[in-house]
Design an enzyme around this catalytic site. Structure first.
Site, mmCIF file in Angstrom:
data_model
loop_
_atom_site.group_PDB
_atom_site.id
_atom_site.type_symbol
_atom_site.label_atom_id
_atom_site.label_comp_id
_atom_site.label_asym_id
_atom_site.label_seq_id
_atom_site.Cartn_x
_atom_site.Cartn_y
_atom_site.Cartn_z
ATOM 1 N N CYS A 41 -24.034 4.325 -114.317
ATOM 2 C CA CYS A 41 -22.646 4.661 -114.621
ATOM 3 C C CYS A 41 -22.463 4.551 -116.127
ATOM 4 O O CYS A 41 -22.510 3.452 -116.693
ATOM 5 C CB CYS A 41 -21.680 3.728 -113.893
ATOM 6 S SG CYS A 41 -19.940 4.109 -114.232
ATOM 7 N N ASN B 206 -19.767 5.250 -118.224
ATOM 8 C CA ASN B 206 -18.560 4.605 -118.727
ATOM 9 C C ASN B 206 -18.620 3.103 -118.524
ATOM 10 O O ASN B 206 -18.221 2.329 -119.402
ATOM 11 C CB ASN B 206 -17.324 5.188 -118.040
ATOM 12 C CG ASN B 206 -17.008 6.593 -118.499
ATOM 13 O OD1 ASN B 206 -17.222 6.942 -119.654
ATOM 14 N ND2 ASN B 206 -16.519 7.418 -117.584
ATOM 15 N N HIS C 39 -26.820 14.969 -110.377
ATOM 16 C CA HIS C 39 -25.672 15.787 -110.770
ATOM 17 C C HIS C 39 -25.959 17.260 -110.536
ATOM 18 O O HIS C 39 -27.071 17.739 -110.768
ATOM 19 C CB HIS C 39 -25.343 15.587 -112.247
ATOM 20 C CG HIS C 39 -24.709 14.272 -112.540
ATOM 21 N ND1 HIS C 39 -23.351 14.106 -112.637
ATOM 22 C CD2 HIS C 39 -25.264 13.051 -112.735
ATOM 23 C CE1 HIS C 39 -23.088 12.827 -112.897
ATOM 24 N NE2 HIS C 39 -24.235 12.165 -112.968
ATOM 25 N N GLU D 179 -16.806 12.644 -108.501
ATOM 26 C CA GLU D 179 -17.834 11.619 -108.576
ATOM 27 C C GLU D 179 -18.239 11.159 -107.182
ATOM 28 O O GLU D 179 -17.384 10.836 -106.338
ATOM 29 C CB GLU D 179 -17.320 10.437 -109.404
ATOM 30 C CG GLU D 179 -18.416 9.524 -109.890
ATOM 31 C CD GLU D 179 -17.941 8.602 -111.001
ATOM 32 O OE1 GLU D 179 -18.652 7.628 -111.262
ATOM 33 O OE2 GLU D 179 -16.874 8.860 -111.606
ATOM 34 N N CYS E 170 -16.306 10.651 -116.385
ATOM 35 C CA CYS E 170 -17.587 10.258 -115.797
ATOM 36 C C CYS E 170 -18.636 10.349 -116.899
ATOM 37 O O CYS E 170 -18.956 11.443 -117.369
ATOM 38 C CB CYS E 170 -17.956 11.171 -114.624
ATOM 39 S SG CYS E 170 -19.581 10.797 -113.887
ATOM 40 N N GLY F 286 -21.780 12.135 -115.848
ATOM 41 C CA GLY F 286 -21.467 13.553 -115.716
ATOM 42 C C GLY F 286 -21.433 14.247 -117.065
ATOM 43 O O GLY F 286 -21.921 15.368 -117.216
#
Length: 269
Positions: free
Chosen positions: A77, A79, A154, A203, A212, A215
Site C-alpha cells: 500500500c 499511501n 493492477h 481498490e 491509491c 495504483g
C-alpha cells in the site's frame, strides 16, 4: 472474533486514503480478518480504508501487514507506506508481503522506493498466459487494459475521460473476474500531457478511494512503458497529487504527502 485487549493506534491518511495504524513492535496485538473488519467499520469501529499493523522484523527495521477494509490482506500500500515513513522517521527499510521497500521521511511527506514492477502474466497473477501489455478483454467501454504488479496486482485502462467511467459499477466486476485469481485493483486514467495524468481507482477489498499509491505507481509505469508518458509523472487523484519516477529496468520512486490526524486508544474491538 471476540473483541481483544485495548490497543493504541494512529489515525493517518495519504491524500484522503485513510488508515488505522497499530504499532505492535513492543507489545503484540492479535489481528485477523474479522477484527480488522470491525476496526475498519466506519459506523461501529474506528473507520478506515486499510488497517496497518507494524511488527518487529528479523530482516528490516519493521514488518508491515496491510488489511483491507473487508479484512482481506494486501501485499502493498503506497499511501500507507508514506504514513509509516513519517512514523518511523528518517530513512528505513520495511518488510511487506510484496517485498522489502525503502522509506525516506521528508517534511510533511515521504518518498518510497516501491521496488521494481513485474509484467509476467504469472507475476500479476493472471489465470492463463497472455500479453500483459494489452490484455484482449473488455468490460463495456473499458477494454485492452495493461497489467502490472507493483507488490499487488493492477489493471490499467487509459480512457478519454476518467470521470465519465462508471467505476463504482465496473470496478467490482473487474476486481472479481476469473481472469484475476487474486482479484485486482482497477485503474482508469486519462493522459493530460506526457508528464501528467488523472486517475481514479477501484481498490481491491476497499472500493473507490480518494487515492491509491500503488495504483498511481502502476499507472505511471504503464503510461511510461507504453510511450504515453515520460518520467517523472505527476498523477492527479481525487485526493491530491503524487509524483512517480521510473525508468525501465529500475525501481519505482513515489513522492507525496502523509498526515497524522490523531492518536487514540480503542476498547471493545
Amino acid at each position: 472474533m471476540a473483541s481483544g485487549a485495548p490497543f493504541r493506534f494512529h489515525k493517518m491518511h495519504g491524500l484522503g486514503n485513510d488508515f488505522v495504524v497499530i504499532d505492535a513492535r513492543e507489545s503484540a496485538v492479535a489481528m485477523d480478518a474479522a477484527r480488522a473488519r470491525a476496526i475498519a467499520d466506519r459506523r461501529e469501529g474506528i473507520g478506515c480504508d486499510q488497517l496497518v499493523l507494524i511488527e518487529p522484523s528479523a530482516t528490516a527495521d519493521a514488518k508491515i501487514t496491510f488489511f483491507n477494509a473487508d479484512g482481506s490482506l494486501a501485499e502493498s500500500c503506497g499511501n500507507a507506506s508514506r504514513c509509516i515513513a513519517q512514523l518511523l522517521g528518517g530513512e528505513s527499510r520495511v518488510e511487506t508481503a510484496g517485498g522489502v521497500i525503502a522509506l525516506i521521511a521528508e517534511g510533511e511527506g515521504a518518498t518510497v522506493d516501491m521496488g521494481a514492477p513485474r509484467f509476467d502474466w504469472d507475476a500479476i497473477p493472471l489465470a492463463y498466459p497472455v500479453d500483459t501489455a494489452v490484455l484482449p478483454v473488455a468490460w463495456d467501454e473499458l477494454e485492452a487494459p495493461i497489467a502490472v504488479n507493483v507488490g499487488n496486482p493492477h489493471a490499467i485502462f487509459f480512457v478519454p475521460d476518467t470521470d465519465a467511467v462508471a467505476l463504482d459499477r465496473l470496478g467490482p466486476l473487474i476486481e472479481h473476474d476469473a481472469l484475476f485469481p487474486e482479484r485486482v485493483n482497477v485503474n482508469v486514467a486519462t493522459i493530460e500531457s506526457p508528464q501528467r495524468l488523472r486517475l481514479r481507482v477501484w481498490e481491491r477489498g476497499a472500493g473507490l478511494t480518494r487515492a491509491c499509491g500503488t495504483g498511481a505507481c502502476a499507472t505511471a509505469v504503464a503510461a511510461i512503458r507504453s510511450g504515453r508518458a515520460h518520467s517523472p509523472v505527476t498523477v492527479a487523484l481525487p485526493g491530491g497529487e503524487l509524483v512517480i519516477a521510473w525508468a525501465p529496468g529500475g525501481t519505482i520512486r513515489m513522492t507525496g504527502p502523509a498526515a497524522h490526524v490523531f492518536t487514540g486508544e480503542a476498547r471493545g474491538l
